[in-house]
Design a protein around this motif. Structure first.
Motif, PDB file in Angstrom:
ATOM      1  N   ASN A  32      61.568   9.059  56.802  1.00 39.22           N
ATOM      2  CA  ASN A  32      61.090  10.439  56.891  1.00 39.22           C
ATOM      3  C   ASN A  32      60.086  10.740  55.784  1.00 39.22           C
ATOM      4  O   ASN A  32      59.131  11.472  55.996  1.00 39.22           O
ATOM      5  CB  ASN A  32      62.277  11.397  56.797  1.00 39.22           C
ATOM      6  CG  ASN A  32      63.179  11.289  58.012  1.00 39.22           C
ATOM      7  OD1 ASN A  32      62.727  10.910  59.086  1.00 39.22           O
ATOM      8  ND2 ASN A  32      64.453  11.606  57.830  1.00 39.22           N
ATOM      9  N   LYS A  33      60.313  10.129  54.631  1.00 37.67           N
ATOM     10  CA  LYS A  33      59.372  10.348  53.538  1.00 37.67           C
ATOM     11  C   LYS A  33      58.043   9.674  53.839  1.00 37.67           C
ATOM     12  O   LYS A  33      56.978  10.216  53.550  1.00 37.67           O
ATOM     13  CB  LYS A  33      59.968   9.798  52.239  1.00 37.67           C
ATOM     14  CG  LYS A  33      59.090  10.057  51.022  1.00 37.67           C
ATOM     15  CD  LYS A  33      59.751   9.523  49.777  1.00 37.67           C
ATOM     16  CE  LYS A  33      58.868   9.750  48.560  1.00 37.67           C
ATOM     17  NZ  LYS A  33      59.493   9.228  47.332  1.00 37.67           N
ATOM     18  N   SER A  34      58.104   8.480  54.417  1.00 39.19           N
ATOM     19  CA  SER A  34      56.863   7.775  54.743  1.00 39.19           C
ATOM     20  C   SER A  34      56.104   8.484  55.847  1.00 39.19           C
ATOM     21  O   SER A  34      54.882   8.420  55.905  1.00 39.19           O
ATOM     22  CB  SER A  34      57.189   6.338  55.167  1.00 39.19           C
ATOM     23  OG  SER A  34      57.832   5.662  54.111  1.00 39.19           O
ATOM     24  N   TRP A  56      58.626  -6.390  66.129  1.00 38.57           N
ATOM     25  CA  TRP A  56      57.933  -5.190  65.684  1.00 38.57           C
ATOM     26  C   TRP A  56      58.814  -3.959  65.851  1.00 38.57           C
ATOM     27  O   TRP A  56      58.858  -3.090  64.973  1.00 38.57           O
ATOM     28  CB  TRP A  56      56.639  -5.042  66.470  1.00 38.57           C
ATOM     29  CG  TRP A  56      55.685  -4.018  65.935  1.00 38.57           C
ATOM     30  CD1 TRP A  56      54.675  -4.216  65.063  1.00 38.57           C
ATOM     31  CD2 TRP A  56      55.675  -2.609  66.248  1.00 38.57           C
ATOM     32  NE1 TRP A  56      54.016  -3.044  64.807  1.00 38.57           N
ATOM     33  CE2 TRP A  56      54.613  -2.031  65.514  1.00 38.57           C
ATOM     34  CE3 TRP A  56      56.449  -1.802  67.052  1.00 38.57           C
ATOM     35  CZ2 TRP A  56      54.321  -0.688  65.586  1.00 38.57           C
ATOM     36  CZ3 TRP A  56      56.168  -0.445  67.117  1.00 38.57           C
ATOM     37  CH2 TRP A  56      55.106   0.103  66.396  1.00 38.57           C
ATOM     38  N   GLN A  57      59.499  -3.875  66.974  1.00 40.62           N
ATOM     39  CA  GLN A  57      60.393  -2.741  67.212  1.00 40.62           C
ATOM     40  C   GLN A  57      61.530  -2.692  66.196  1.00 40.62           C
ATOM     41  O   GLN A  57      61.935  -1.627  65.734  1.00 40.62           O
ATOM     42  CB  GLN A  57      60.961  -2.814  68.639  1.00 40.62           C
ATOM     43  CG  GLN A  57      59.965  -2.487  69.732  1.00 40.62           C
ATOM     44  CD  GLN A  57      59.562  -1.019  69.735  1.00 40.62           C
ATOM     45  OE1 GLN A  57      60.295  -0.170  69.244  1.00 40.62           O
ATOM     46  NE2 GLN A  57      58.406  -0.725  70.283  1.00 40.62           N
ATOM     47  N   GLY A  64      62.335   1.245  59.464  1.00 41.36           N
ATOM     48  CA  GLY A  64      61.562   2.184  58.653  1.00 41.36           C
ATOM     49  C   GLY A  64      61.245   1.700  57.261  1.00 41.36           C
ATOM     50  O   GLY A  64      60.855   2.495  56.405  1.00 41.36           O
ATOM     51  N   SER A  65      61.394   0.395  56.990  1.00 40.51           N
ATOM     52  CA  SER A  65      61.160  -0.128  55.650  1.00 40.51           C
ATOM     53  C   SER A  65      59.771  -0.713  55.460  1.00 40.51           C
ATOM     54  O   SER A  65      59.406  -1.078  54.348  1.00 40.51           O
ATOM     55  CB  SER A  65      62.199  -1.219  55.335  1.00 40.51           C
ATOM     56  OG  SER A  65      62.132  -2.258  56.291  1.00 40.51           O
ATOM     57  N   ASN A  91      56.037  -8.354  57.183  1.00 36.42           N
ATOM     58  CA  ASN A  91      57.162  -8.464  56.254  1.00 36.42           C
ATOM     59  C   ASN A  91      56.750  -8.529  54.795  1.00 36.42           C
ATOM     60  O   ASN A  91      57.616  -8.492  53.921  1.00 36.42           O
ATOM     61  CB  ASN A  91      57.992  -9.715  56.585  1.00 36.42           C
ATOM     62  CG  ASN A  91      58.637  -9.626  57.958  1.00 36.42           C
ATOM     63  OD1 ASN A  91      59.164  -8.586  58.325  1.00 36.42           O
ATOM     64  ND2 ASN A  91      58.604 -10.706  58.714  1.00 36.42           N
ATOM     65  N   PHE A  92      55.457  -8.646  54.517  1.00 39.48           N
ATOM     66  CA  PHE A  92      55.044  -8.720  53.113  1.00 39.48           C
ATOM     67  C   PHE A  92      55.326  -7.384  52.428  1.00 39.48           C
ATOM     68  O   PHE A  92      54.904  -6.326  52.921  1.00 39.48           O
ATOM     69  CB  PHE A  92      53.554  -9.061  53.010  1.00 39.48           C
ATOM     70  CG  PHE A  92      53.097  -9.272  51.607  1.00 39.48           C
ATOM     71  CD1 PHE A  92      53.383 -10.456  50.951  1.00 39.48           C
ATOM     72  CD2 PHE A  92      52.381  -8.287  50.925  1.00 39.48           C
ATOM     73  CE1 PHE A  92      52.959 -10.661  49.651  1.00 39.48           C
ATOM     74  CE2 PHE A  92      51.955  -8.490  49.628  1.00 39.48           C
ATOM     75  CZ  PHE A  92      52.256  -9.678  48.990  1.00 39.48           C
TER      76      PHE A  92
END
Length: 491
Positions: A171-173, A220-221, A227-228, A442-443
C-alpha cells in the motif's frame, strides 16, 4: 529485576491520548522488555471501553498485543483503572512537562531496582543489516521465530517487530506517482488484465501451458501479489515500453528480422552438414552411413524451410507481438523471445534426439555383444556376469554384429557430439535469457539504492546515548521512588 521499555521517540514527546501496541518479552536474566511498536489515537476513558476492545482486536490481527496507553494526568485514576483495561504500561502527560511520564507497569515486584526507557527511531531500526541480511526481507517471514535469530539481543527482537506487513509495504508503494492516481492505475493494469483474461481461456491455457511465457506469467503474478518488488515491476514495464517504441519507430520492417534469422540458421545448418560430408577434423567416417544421415537431415531441413515459408506471414506478426508485449514488461518480451528461439531451433533439437537414440543403441549394442564375444552373459536372476558356452553360430553372428556396430559407431558418435553441442548452445542461450528475466524481477533494487545512499546501518554501529532531561523521571511504587533512566538509539 529490571524493566526495559522501547518507545518510539515521537511518542515520548506527544501529548495526546492513545493506545500502545507491541510485544512483551521476558529474558532469562529476569529482565522484562516491553516493545512499543505502534499507537492508535483512540481515547481510553472508562466510557469508551468498547472502543478499546475493538482496538485490541485489531492489534491482535496485526500480530501486536495491547500494552497500555498514554493518558492525560487528569484522566488517569489509579492502578485499578489500568487493571480494568488490562494495561501493562501507562504513561501520563500534562501541560507543564515536555514529555510523558511512566505512571504504571503491570509488573511491579518488590525487588524492582531499575527501569530503562529507550527511545528509538523506526526508520533507523528498519534499516539495520544483520549478518548480511536486511531486516525487511529476513524477519517479515512468519515461520521465522524471534528465538531463532537471537533471544538475548533486544535490538534483534525490535528490528523484527518494527518491520511493516507485506500488505502495508504494497500500500505504501502504491502511493508512488505511478499508482497515485486511479485512472493511471487502471490504464497501467489494463494490458495485464486483458492478458490474464486471454490466458484464463481453457483453449489458450491448454496450448501455452508448457511455454516460457506462461511460466513467467505465473512467477510475475506471485511477485506482484507479494508486493515486495513493485519497484522492479515498474522498471520492467518502463523498459518494455521503451523497447516497444524503439522497435516500432526505428525498425521499418521488424518482422523481416525474424525471417532473416530463420534463413541464416537454415544456411548455417546446411554448411554444418557440408562439413560433416567430408572428413571432419581428419576423422574417417563410414561413407554409406554418412550419406544416409546427410540425406535424412537435409530432407528434414528442406521440410522445415518449406514450413517457414508457409508461416512467414505469421512469423512477421510474431515480432510485432514481441514489441506489443512491452506493455506487460520487458521480462515478457524476453520470455516470448525464448519461446521463439525454441521454435526456430526445433529442427536442431530433432537432430539431437535422433542422434542421441542412435548413439544409445550403439553403446548398448557394443556393451551386450562384447560380453558375448568374450564368452560371458549377464545372469538377471543373480545380478552378475558369468561364463556361458555359446554355440558356434551364435558366436559367429555376435562377432559380425559387433564388428559392424564397432565400425559404424564413430560416425554415429560424431553426429551425436555435433548436435549435442548445438543443443547445449541453444540451452545456454535460453538459460542466459532466463537468468536476466528472473534477475530483473528479483533483484533487490530498493535495497541496492539504500546501500548506495547509506540507507542501511550495521547493528554494531548503534549507540545508546543518555538523554539529559529538564526534570528527572521517577516511578513511584509503594512510597519509594525508582529512577527511570532514559536513553536514545542513534547511529
Amino acid at each position: 529485576m529490571s524493566i526495559k521499555i522501547f518507545l518510539p521517540t515521537n511518542y515520548f514527546y506527544v501529548k495526546r491520548s492513545c493506545n500502545l501496541y507491541g510485544q512483551l518479552h521476558i529474558s532469562d536474566d529476569n529482565v522484562v522488555v516491553y516493545y512499543v511498536v505502534d499507537v492508535d489515537d483512540t481515547n481510553t476513558d472508562d466510557s469508551n471501553k468498547t472502543a478499546t476492545t475493538t482496538i485490541m482486536d485489531r492489534g491482535e490481527c496485526n500480530h501486536m498485543r495491547f500494552l497500555g496507553a498514554i493518558q492525560c494526568s487528569d484522566s488517569y485514576a489509579d492502578s485499578k483503572h489500568c487493571n480494568a483495561h488490562d494495561m501493562m504500561l501507562c504513561f501520563t502527560y500534562n501541560n507543564e512537562s515536555p514529555n510523558v511520564s511512566l505512571m504504571f507497569t503491570g509488573i511491579t515486584p518488590e525487588n524492582l531496582n531499575q527501569i530503562k526507557l529507550i527511545l528509538y527511531d523506526k526508520q533507523i531500526v528498519r534499516s539495520l543489516i544483520i549478518k548480511g541480511y536486511n531486516t525487511l526481507n529476513h524477519w517479515t517471514m512468519r515461520e521465522t521465530s524471534p528465538r531463532q535469530i537471537n533471544d538475548e539481543c533486544d535490538f534483534y527482537m525490535l528490528a523484527r517487530l518494527v518491520q511493516p506487513e507485506p500488505g502495508a509495504i504494497r500500500n505504501k508503494s502504491e502511493g508512488l506517482w505511478f499508482y497515485g492516481s486511479q485512472p493511471l492505475c487502471l490504464l497501467a493494469n489494463l494490458p495485464m488484465q486483458l492478458f490474464k483474461y486471454i490466458v484464463g481461456n481453457a483453449v489458450v491455457n491448454g496450448i501455452i501451458m508448457h511455454t516460457v511465457i506462461y511460466k513467467h506469467y505465473k512467477e510475475w503474478q506471485t511477485i506482484y501479489a507479494a508486493g515486495s518488488r513493485l519497484t522492479n515491476i515498474m522498471i520492467d514495464r518502463a523498459l518494455g515500453i521503451l523497447l516497444m517504441l524503439l522497435l516500432f519507430t526505428l525498425a521499418s520492417h521488424p518482422g523481416d528480422f525474424l525471417i532473416q534469422i530463420s534463413h541464416i540458421i537454415i544456411s548455417q545448418l546446411y554448411s554444418l552438414l557440408k562439413v560433416l560430408e567430408g572428413s571432419p577434423i581428419g576423422l574417417k567416417l563410414n561413407i554409406h552411413l554418412n550419406n544416409f544421415f546427410l540425406d535424412c537431415f537435409k530432407y528434414h531441413i528442406e521440410l522445415w524451410s518449406t514450413f517457414l515459408d508457409l508461416i512467414e506471414p505469421i512469423v512477421r506478426q510474431v515480432f510485432l507481438a514481441i514489441g506489443a508485449f512491452g506493455c506487460l514488461g520487458f521480462t515478457y518480451q524476453i520470455a516470448l523471445l525464448a519461446d521463439l528461439i525454441s521454435i526456430v531451433g526445433l529442427h536442431a533439437h530433432c537432430f539431437y534426439v535422433y542422434t542421441k537414440v542412435l548413439n544409445n543403441v550403439g553403446v548398448k549394442g557394443l556393451t551386450v555383444l562384447w560380453q558375448v564375444v568374450r564368452g560371458n552373459r549377464y545372469n538377471i536372476l543373480r545380478n552378475r556376469i558369468e561364463a556361458h558356452n555359446y554355440m558356434n553360430r551364435q558366436l559367429y553372428l555376435a562377432t559380425i554384429f559387433f564388428s559392424a556396430i564397432l565400425f559404424l559407431f564413430p560416425t554415429t558418435l560424431v553426429y551425436y557430439v555435433v548436435f549435442a553441442t548445438l543443443k547445449a548452445l541453444t540451452f545456454a542461450t535460453l538459460a542466459i535469457l532466463e537468468f536476466f528475466r528472473r534477475k530483473i524481477l528479483n533483484f533487490p533494487i530498493e535495497m541496492f539504492l539504500k546501500c548506495v545512499k547509506k540507507g542501511f546501518n550495521e547493528i554494531d554501529c548503534l549507540r545508546v546515548l543518555d538523554i539529559p532531561l529538564q526534570k528527572q523521571l521517577y516511578f513511584n511504587y509503594r512510597n519509594s521512588k525508582i529512577v527511570i533512566f532514559v536513553y536514545k538509539l542513534q547511529v
